[in-house]
Design a protein around this motif. Structure first.
Motif, PDB file in Angstrom:
ATOM      1  N   LYS A 308       0.814  -1.216   0.000  1.00  0.00           N
ATOM      2  CA  LYS A 308       0.000   0.000   0.000  1.00  0.00           C
ATOM      3  C   LYS A 308       0.847   1.265   0.000  1.00  0.00           C
ATOM      4  N   GLU A 309       1.852   1.317   0.880  1.00  0.00           N
ATOM      5  CA  GLU A 309       2.680   2.521   0.983  1.00  0.00           C
ATOM      6  C   GLU A 309       3.456   2.774  -0.314  1.00  0.00           C
ATOM      7  N   GLN A 310       4.004   1.691  -0.896  1.00  0.00           N
ATOM      8  CA  GLN A 310       4.731   1.829  -2.150  1.00  0.00           C
ATOM      9  C   GLN A 310       3.788   2.286  -3.272  1.00  0.00           C
ATOM     10  N   ALA A 311       2.578   1.757  -3.272  1.00  0.00           N
ATOM     11  CA  ALA A 311       1.592   2.141  -4.299  1.00  0.00           C
ATOM     12  C   ALA A 311       1.245   3.614  -4.193  1.00  0.00           C
ATOM     13  N   LEU A 312       1.082   4.105  -2.960  1.00  0.00           N
ATOM     14  CA  LEU A 312       0.766   5.523  -2.770  1.00  0.00           C
ATOM     15  C   LEU A 312       1.936   6.410  -3.172  1.00  0.00           C
ATOM     16  N   LYS A 313       3.158   5.952  -2.843  1.00  0.00           N
ATOM     17  CA  LYS A 313       4.354   6.728  -3.194  1.00  0.00           C
ATOM     18  C   LYS A 313       4.491   6.858  -4.713  1.00  0.00           C
ATOM     19  N   VAL A 314       4.334   5.754  -5.422  1.00  0.00           N
ATOM     20  CA  VAL A 314       4.431   5.762  -6.896  1.00  0.00           C
ATOM     21  C   VAL A 314       3.304   6.622  -7.496  1.00  0.00           C
ATOM     22  N   THR A 315       2.142   6.538  -6.898  1.00  0.00           N
ATOM     23  CA  THR A 315       1.007   7.335  -7.380  1.00  0.00           C
ATOM     24  C   THR A 315       1.324   8.824  -7.317  1.00  0.00           C
ATOM     25  N   ILE A 316       1.885   9.262  -6.185  1.00  0.00           N
ATOM     26  CA  ILE A 316       2.236  10.680  -6.044  1.00  0.00           C
ATOM     27  C   ILE A 316       3.318  11.060  -7.054  1.00  0.00           C
ATOM     28  N   GLU A 317       4.318  10.204  -7.207  1.00  0.00           N
ATOM     29  CA  GLU A 317       5.433  10.486  -8.116  1.00  0.00           C
ATOM     30  C   GLU A 317       4.971  10.563  -9.564  1.00  0.00           C
ATOM     31  N   MET A 357      -5.501  25.159  -9.747  1.00  0.00           N
ATOM     32  CA  MET A 357      -4.225  24.704  -9.202  1.00  0.00           C
ATOM     33  C   MET A 357      -4.334  24.370  -7.719  1.00  0.00           C
ATOM     34  N   LEU A 358      -5.157  25.143  -6.994  1.00  0.00           N
ATOM     35  CA  LEU A 358      -5.341  24.866  -5.566  1.00  0.00           C
ATOM     36  C   LEU A 358      -6.034  23.515  -5.372  1.00  0.00           C
ATOM     37  N   THR A 359      -7.019  23.224  -6.207  1.00  0.00           N
ATOM     38  CA  THR A 359      -7.711  21.927  -6.132  1.00  0.00           C
ATOM     39  C   THR A 359      -6.764  20.783  -6.438  1.00  0.00           C
ATOM     40  N   TYR A 360      -5.848  21.010  -7.381  1.00  0.00           N
ATOM     41  CA  TYR A 360      -4.830  19.997  -7.705  1.00  0.00           C
ATOM     42  C   TYR A 360      -3.962  19.695  -6.480  1.00  0.00           C
ATOM     43  N   VAL A 361      -3.504  20.756  -5.816  1.00  0.00           N
ATOM     44  CA  VAL A 361      -2.645  20.575  -4.631  1.00  0.00           C
ATOM     45  C   VAL A 361      -3.398  19.821  -3.544  1.00  0.00           C
ATOM     46  N   VAL A 362      -4.641  20.212  -3.308  1.00  0.00           N
ATOM     47  CA  VAL A 362      -5.463  19.550  -2.287  1.00  0.00           C
ATOM     48  C   VAL A 362      -5.663  18.075  -2.643  1.00  0.00           C
ATOM     49  N   SER A 363      -5.911  17.803  -3.927  1.00  0.00           N
ATOM     50  CA  SER A 363      -6.092  16.405  -4.373  1.00  0.00           C
ATOM     51  C   SER A 363      -4.838  15.580  -4.110  1.00  0.00           C
ATOM     52  N   LEU A 364      -3.686  16.160  -4.461  1.00  0.00           N
ATOM     53  CA  LEU A 364      -2.425  15.438  -4.332  1.00  0.00           C
ATOM     54  C   LEU A 364      -2.075  15.138  -2.882  1.00  0.00           C
ATOM     55  N   ILE A 365      -2.575  15.965  -1.973  1.00  0.00           N
ATOM     56  CA  ILE A 365      -2.304  15.739  -0.549  1.00  0.00           C
ATOM     57  C   ILE A 365      -3.380  14.854   0.079  1.00  0.00           C
ATOM     58  N   LEU A 366      -4.632  15.264  -0.104  1.00  0.00           N
ATOM     59  CA  LEU A 366      -5.723  14.594   0.611  1.00  0.00           C
ATOM     60  C   LEU A 366      -5.925  13.144   0.200  1.00  0.00           C
ATOM     61  N   ILE A 367      -5.932  12.856  -1.084  1.00  0.00           N
ATOM     62  CA  ILE A 367      -6.263  11.502  -1.536  1.00  0.00           C
ATOM     63  C   ILE A 367      -5.237  10.471  -1.051  1.00  0.00           C
ATOM     64  N   PRO A 368      -3.914  10.680  -1.262  1.00  0.00           N
ATOM     65  CA  PRO A 368      -2.951   9.706  -0.732  1.00  0.00           C
ATOM     66  C   PRO A 368      -2.983   9.601   0.792  1.00  0.00           C
ATOM     67  N   VAL A 369      -3.127  10.758   1.472  1.00  0.00           N
ATOM     68  CA  VAL A 369      -3.139  10.757   2.943  1.00  0.00           C
ATOM     69  C   VAL A 369      -4.359  10.000   3.457  1.00  0.00           C
ATOM     70  N   MET A 370      -5.528  10.267   2.894  1.00  0.00           N
ATOM     71  CA  MET A 370      -6.738   9.601   3.371  1.00  0.00           C
ATOM     72  C   MET A 370      -6.718   8.108   3.056  1.00  0.00           C
ATOM     73  N   PHE A 371      -6.175   7.735   1.888  1.00  0.00           N
ATOM     74  CA  PHE A 371      -6.078   6.307   1.557  1.00  0.00           C
ATOM     75  C   PHE A 371      -5.032   5.602   2.411  1.00  0.00           C
ATOM     76  N   SER A 372      -4.071   6.369   2.917  1.00  0.00           N
ATOM     77  CA  SER A 372      -3.054   5.752   3.781  1.00  0.00           C
ATOM     78  C   SER A 372      -3.660   5.303   5.106  1.00  0.00           C
ATOM     79  N   TYR A 373      -4.777   5.934   5.504  1.00  0.00           N
ATOM     80  CA  TYR A 373      -5.455   5.558   6.743  1.00  0.00           C
ATOM     81  C   TYR A 373      -6.511   4.473   6.515  1.00  0.00           C
ATOM     82  N   LEU A 374      -6.907   4.289   5.252  1.00  0.00           N
ATOM     83  CA  LEU A 374      -7.934   3.301   4.941  1.00  0.00           C
ATOM     84  C   LEU A 374      -7.325   1.920   4.702  1.00  0.00           C
ATOM     85  N   ALA A 375      -8.159   0.912   4.778  1.00  0.00           N
ATOM     86  CA  ALA A 375      -7.688  -0.460   4.523  1.00  0.00           C
ATOM     87  C   ALA A 375      -7.267  -0.595   3.061  1.00  0.00           C
TER      88      ALA A 375
END
Length: 787
Positions: A308-317, A357-375
């Motif tokens: 999961k962590e590797q998948a989120l990292k690659v997704t952000i990259e 651009m602000l929505t892009y930044v929020v997406s890039l932060i919120l989605i990986p962070v929230m999925f990191s807490y989910l199963a």
């Protein structure tokens, strides 16, 4: 650059609480600011302040007040001069006049008549009736007096005598204020009460009413569009991902985008207009694709290795750098409006560009962070990417790209040829109430008034005599105004004029005993006989020319009303009449030339007014928005050039986004959708969003070809099957998201929704079929060189 995205991914996942806190703080602050949002009550300021036409109109308003300050109530009845009905009409007048923002109310009973008072050498004005009528004889007297005043035929009562107008003048301080809105609401309530009591229909119109009602509809539609955008995108996400958590995470992102959009409007000191009101729902529609690409990449990566962590990292990259380019192109599509010079569009461009651009930044932060807490995603979720109808469609597309490219090119050439022909049929025209449907009460009431009184849109001629006091000391000015009014009378679009000449006609009629045949401008000799009565025309409480001469008596005006005949016809009238006006007021017969501006032998007479400014604004917008579209295309091409460093690649990447614009322009021509500010917006917005798909495809193709050392065929196949899913989902969201604007009561907004939806759907098809076909046409060696 790769190190940057690698470190950013690590930073977001390692410091997720800190990043989440920043987003929460931003959301709280923006929510607070959004609570202060206000709807603009002013007319859109489209012409730049440096424009001479804008400056002329502003100077005119400073001297004479707002020309669009009259609201009218029309009624068709044969009972007006029946005592009972006349009394109720008078009572309605009295109630409306008692409203705080109302300056004056004129109706058939209180219109002024001029009476000669020989004892004090003055002409005095008195209403036809000074009090509430108490007998039928009084009402009959009003009618008899009205019949002797020919000016009011076609002005306050129609030529047939069965349609009457009540003219309500708003206080100048209230016309651009909230008190205008309150006053219109109170008038509507009184009108409804009158209609119910008398069993008649009243027709409300005039610029104060139209502006107020359209503003109210903007406010209502903002809430409707927001609700529809959230509901529709949520349902689509739920259908696509079949996972409530994914839908809720995406929904959180767009909700942050919504409050941020409203907050930014307040932070910049702007108010919501008919166009900036579209930004919040646009944020929903444009923000969801970010979530789709991030979620799909996360599911794809997790399916490969189960980390999961590797998948989120690659997704952000991977997706982070793709999305920043695609969001940048979308931002440019909106941002170019900031360079139009029009306050109206500058506000829209700035807020929309920043928010993308602000929505892009929020997406890039919120989605990986929230999925990191989910199963971690289930196997059912990850397997969804490789099955279903979409995958079958993509496999079919891959076959066409590989084996039927000639057919693809022939079909595209045919479509473009037909579109170019359709584009040649596009017309450019706009109306003041153009945005309203033909069955809208505002539109219907306006047409009722135009049918019986020609029009109510202000059309003015501002006259500068160059010298204080010259207005009243120059008899030739009256003659020139009369000549000009005769020229205007040749055009059926105009109502009777109101000017100094009108006042002089009233005075001369009174001087000759009130006989209607003397409602004419007297000759110079006759005017000189009235010299002792001049004060009636220019000063004192009985000033007949009030509102038509400024305090210095240097400036005067001639006021016409015109039908909402469209910007094309209005501009034709201006171009035909202005040279005639120049010839009348500023012509030197000895030299056969016009006097130079400022020469006191002539006058400066120029057309202006509310309807004129609207026509000029529409003309200005068309030129600037076409220029903005080209600016967007050039800027996005520069981004492509920096990304791929090849003019061939710029051409290949630009065509799939340009062809949908040609198709849209063709549809506008075939379906008679006029070119105006609301429809020209389509092109730069759609091009910016269309380019997103090109970037998604090319960046994935570049990665497959160069980093994974695949053949061109293999790379295209992988890109179509993997990125194609996200592109397909995104296209559906955008299509349906923009299509919700068809629920608007404004035609321009409806057209924007339909045309942008079609454009973006065609853009997806071009990016999934034409773009890979171009790439397949190139051999692998040349493709690698270009990339």
């Amino acid at each position: 650059m790769k190190n940057f995205w690698h470190h950013l991914a690590l930073s977001i996942l390692k410091n997720r609480i800190a990043y989440l806190s920043v987003v929460i703080a931003l959301t709280v602050f923006m929510t607070f600011m959004a609570s202060k949002t206000q709807i603009s009550s002013e007319l859109p300021k489209i012409l730049p302040k440096s424009d001479e036409r804008f400056q002329l109109y502003e100077s005119f308003k400073k001297r004479f007040g707002e020309d669009g300050s009259v609201m009218v109530i029309g009624i068709e009845t044969d009972k007006m001069f029946d005592l009972a009905f006349f009394q109720q009409w008078q009572d309605l007048v009295k109630e409306i006049k008692g409203i705080k923002a109302i300056k004056d109310v004129v109706y058939a009973g209180n219109i002024p008549r001029v009476i000669k008072n020989d004892s004090v050498k003055r002409f005095e004005t008195k209403p036809l009736i000074a009090q509430r009528a108490i007998s039928q004889a009084e009402v009959d007297t009003v009618k008899a007096r009205l019949d002797k005043l020919p000016f009011y035929k076609g002005f306050i009562i129609n030529e047939a005598g069965n349609v009457h107008l009540m003219m309500i003048t708003f206080d100048q301080k209230a016309i651009n204020d909230k008190s205008r809105v309150t006053a219109v609401k109170e008038i509507k309530a009184l009108v409804q009460k009158f209609e119910e009591a008398q069993k008649v229909d009243l027709h409300l119109s005039g610029m104060p009413f139209i502006r107020t009602e359209m503003t109210a509809q903007i406010s209502t539609e903002l809430g409707i569009f927001l609700g529809l955008a959230i509901l529709v995108t949520s349902l689509i996400l739920l259908v696509f991902f079949r996972n409530l958590k994914v839908m809720l995470v995406s929904l959180v992102v767009v909700l942050v985008g919504i409050v941020s959009a409203l907050g930014i409007i307040v932070l910049f000191g702007f108010k919501i207009t008919i166009i900036s009101g579209l930004i919040p729902p646009l944020v929903v529609v444009i923000g969801v694709p970010n979530a789709i690409f991030l979620v799909n990449k996360y599911l794809e990566e997790y399916a490969l290795h189960g980390d999961k962590e590797q998948a989120l990292k690659v997704t952000i990259e991977k997706i982070g750098q793709t999305l920043i380019l695609s969001n940048l192109t979308t931002s440019i599509g909106f941002g170019v409006f900031a360079f139009t010079g029009s306050t109206f569009l500058i506000e829209f461009g700035i807020v929309a560009a920043i928010n993308v651009m602000l929505t892009y930044v929020v997406s890039l932060i919120l989605i990986p962070v929230m999925f990191s807490y989910l199963a971690p995603p289930s196997s059912k979720q990850t397997s969804r990417l490789e099955s279903g109808r979409i995958s079958k469609i993509l496999i079919g597309i891959d076959k066409w790209v590989n084996y039927r490219r000639v057919y693809i090119y022939l079909i595209i050439i045919a479509i473009v040829s037909v579109s170019v022909y359709g584009m040649s049929k596009i017309k450019s025209n706009g109306y003041i109430v153009d945005g309203l449907a033909n069955d809208n009460p505002i539109y219907l009431d306006l047409k009722f008034v135009e049918k019986n009184f020609k029009g109510i849109m202000p059309f003015e001629v501002a006259i500068d005599t160059y010298e204080a006091g010259r207005v009243m000391s120059s008899p030739e000015l009256f003659t020139k105004i009369k000549r000009m009014e005769k020229e205007f009378a040749k055009y059926p679009e105009f109502t009777k004029p109101v000017s100094l000449v009108t006042a002089a006609k009233f005075i001369y009629q009174a001087y000759r005993g009130g006989d209607p045949k003397y409602f004419v401008l007297p000759g110079i000799d006759e005017l000189s006989k009235l010299k002792d009565y001049n004060s009636s025309l220019s000063g004192g409480k009985q000033n007949l020319a009030k509102g038509f001469i400024d305090s210095t008596k240097r400036y005067t005006r001639v006021s016409f009303q015109i039908a909402d005949c469209g910007t094309v016809r209005t501009n034709e009238l201006i171009k035909e009449l202005q040279p005639k006006i120049d010839t009348i007021f500023n012509y030197n017969a000895e030299t056969n030339e016009l006097y130079k501006k400022g020469d006191k032998q002539g006058y400066d007479a120029e057309i202006t007014g509310n309807s004129v400014i609207f026509a000029w604004q529409n003309e200005f917008l068309q030129g600037n928005l076409i220029e903005s579209t080209f600016q967007a295309i050039v800027l996005i091409c520069i981004i492509m050039a920096l990304l791929f460093r090849s003019w061939k690649m710029v051409l290949i990447s630009t065509l799939p986004s340009l062809i949908p614009l040609l198709i849209t322009a063709g549809l506008m021509g075939f379906f008679d959708i006029n070119l105006k500010y609301s429809t020209i917006l389509i092109f730069s917005i759609a091009f910016g969003i269309s380019s997103d798909g090109t970037i998604y495809f090319l960046t994935r193709y570049k990665d497959e070809l160069l980093n994974k050392n695949k053949t061109a065929k293999q790379a295209i196949n992988a890109t179509i099957l993997n990125t194609g899913v996200s592109m397909f989902y995104t296209a559906i969201v955008l299509f349906i998201g923009f299509f919700i604007f068809t629920a608007s009561s404004f035609k321009g907004t409806q057209s924007l929704g339909i045309l942008v939806s079609i454009t973006l759907l065609m853009a997806m098809i071009c990016n999934l079929i034409l773009l890979p076909a171009f790439l397949m046409t190139l051999n692998k060696r040349e493709t690698k060189k270009l990339l």
